[in-house]
Design an enzyme around this catalytic site. Sequence first.
Site, mmCIF file in Angstrom:
data_model
loop_
_atom_site.group_PDB
_atom_site.id
_atom_site.type_symbol
_atom_site.label_atom_id
_atom_site.label_comp_id
_atom_site.label_asym_id
_atom_site.label_seq_id
_atom_site.Cartn_x
_atom_site.Cartn_y
_atom_site.Cartn_z
ATOM 1 N N TYR A 55 -14.824 -4.586 8.091
ATOM 2 C CA TYR A 55 -13.590 -3.857 8.368
ATOM 3 C C TYR A 55 -13.178 -4.021 9.831
ATOM 4 O O TYR A 55 -12.004 -4.281 10.135
ATOM 5 C CB TYR A 55 -13.791 -2.383 8.022
ATOM 6 C CG TYR A 55 -12.541 -1.553 8.079
ATOM 7 C CD1 TYR A 55 -11.637 -1.550 7.022
ATOM 8 C CD2 TYR A 55 -12.255 -0.749 9.189
ATOM 9 C CE1 TYR A 55 -10.489 -0.779 7.070
ATOM 10 C CE2 TYR A 55 -11.114 0.028 9.242
ATOM 11 C CZ TYR A 55 -10.228 0.010 8.176
ATOM 12 O OH TYR A 55 -9.081 0.774 8.226
ATOM 13 N N GLY A 103 0.823 -1.203 0.000
ATOM 14 C CA GLY A 103 0.000 0.000 0.000
ATOM 15 C C GLY A 103 0.856 1.252 0.000
ATOM 16 O O GLY A 103 0.447 2.301 0.497
ATOM 17 N N GLY A 104 2.041 1.161 -0.591
ATOM 18 C CA GLY A 104 3.032 2.230 -0.486
ATOM 19 C C GLY A 104 2.900 3.335 -1.505
ATOM 20 O O GLY A 104 3.671 4.303 -1.467
ATOM 21 N N ASP A 109 -0.428 -7.599 -5.470
ATOM 22 C CA ASP A 109 -1.781 -7.674 -4.919
ATOM 23 C C ASP A 109 -1.736 -8.618 -3.733
ATOM 24 O O ASP A 109 -1.556 -9.832 -3.898
ATOM 25 C CB ASP A 109 -2.748 -8.189 -5.988
ATOM 26 C CG ASP A 109 -4.182 -8.296 -5.493
ATOM 27 O OD1 ASP A 109 -4.430 -7.997 -4.304
ATOM 28 O OD2 ASP A 109 -5.052 -8.708 -6.277
ATOM 29 N N VAL A 110 -1.909 -8.098 -2.518
ATOM 30 C CA VAL A 110 -1.773 -8.934 -1.327
ATOM 31 C C VAL A 110 -2.889 -9.962 -1.203
ATOM 32 O O VAL A 110 -2.798 -10.871 -0.370
ATOM 33 C CB VAL A 110 -1.691 -8.094 -0.037
ATOM 34 C CG1 VAL A 110 -0.494 -7.164 -0.071
ATOM 35 C CG2 VAL A 110 -2.990 -7.323 0.204
ATOM 36 N N ALA A 161 -11.886 -7.569 10.442
ATOM 37 C CA ALA A 161 -10.568 -7.766 9.843
ATOM 38 C C ALA A 161 -9.471 -7.118 10.681
ATOM 39 O O ALA A 161 -8.402 -7.708 10.907
ATOM 40 C CB ALA A 161 -10.546 -7.212 8.423
ATOM 41 N N LYS A 162 -9.719 -5.906 11.168
ATOM 42 C CA LYS A 162 -8.701 -5.216 11.955
ATOM 43 C C LYS A 162 -8.544 -5.837 13.344
ATOM 44 O O LYS A 162 -7.431 -5.874 13.889
ATOM 45 C CB LYS A 162 -9.036 -3.730 12.047
ATOM 46 C CG LYS A 162 -8.937 -2.991 10.719
ATOM 47 C CD LYS A 162 -7.548 -3.098 10.094
ATOM 48 C CE LYS A 162 -7.428 -2.229 8.853
ATOM 49 N NZ LYS A 162 -6.078 -2.270 8.245
ATOM 50 N N SER A 200 -6.321 -0.252 13.011
ATOM 51 C CA SER A 200 -7.304 0.827 13.039
ATOM 52 C C SER A 200 -7.966 0.877 14.404
ATOM 53 O O SER A 200 -8.044 -0.136 15.115
ATOM 54 C CB SER A 200 -8.378 0.590 11.969
ATOM 55 O OG SER A 200 -9.480 1.467 12.123
#
Length: 263
Positions: free
Chosen positions: A152, A13-14, A60-61, A155-156, A139
């Site tokens: 979300y 995501g850089g 693509d992770v 997942a976090k 997050s």
Amino acid sequence: MARFTGKHVFVTGGGTGIGLACARRIAEEGGSVTIAGRRESVLQEAAAALGSAADYIVCDVASDASVEAALAELQRRHGRLHLAVNAAGTGTVGSVLNGPVSEFTRVLDTNLTGVYRVMQHEARLMRESGGGSIVNISSIAGTHTHRWMTAYCVAKAGLNMLTRCAADDLGEFRIRVNAVAPGLVPTDLAAGLVANEETVAEYLRRMPLARLGTTDDIANTVAFLLSDDADWVTGMVLPADGGHHLRQGPDLLHQFRAYFPSA
């Protein structure tokens, strides 16, 4: 400061947002950087802006083959890997009642399984290098519910436990693993939230330091955890959220009901 001289870092995501800010900070402190993401044009532009210390690899992770190829290419180009920032992420809107299963699994495949997928390869390269440091971008949603952000949040939350488990697994190889948990920061992913005045006000009233974060705020925290200044710190999920973690998660239904008006 030159805390990262002689160190190479891989940043998923850089190309934008928090990942790019982390890459910039590491380059400014003497490190060399490989940024990764799905969009080559974005990566090209970001790497050029970062300067001669940076290059990029399309990755693509959410794909085993893509991650394996990217880390093999990283090793071919740079030999060793010392540091990693896993910032690739995605999001969706939906509750337990109205969120499609396909969206739930899509978000988990990037934000949780994707981190596991890439971290496994990062750790193998770091073990060969004699150790290293990994920082995952979590997050406030990993510890505080956000209504209709179920996928979300889950997942976090999983990422937080993955960070702790990885720290326990990898400590014997002198690999430290930590996470940073931002609050609301203006990025491409959060653009829809930041553009809504009522949503921003909802976040701010839940923060003792009532301002939005910046990508540099998060990069500063990530750089500390990556550096030798945190050499005895592992398995931590460190909030960088203006104190939001002291209060409650936001109620964003005023904005999200537009997606499911009959729910």
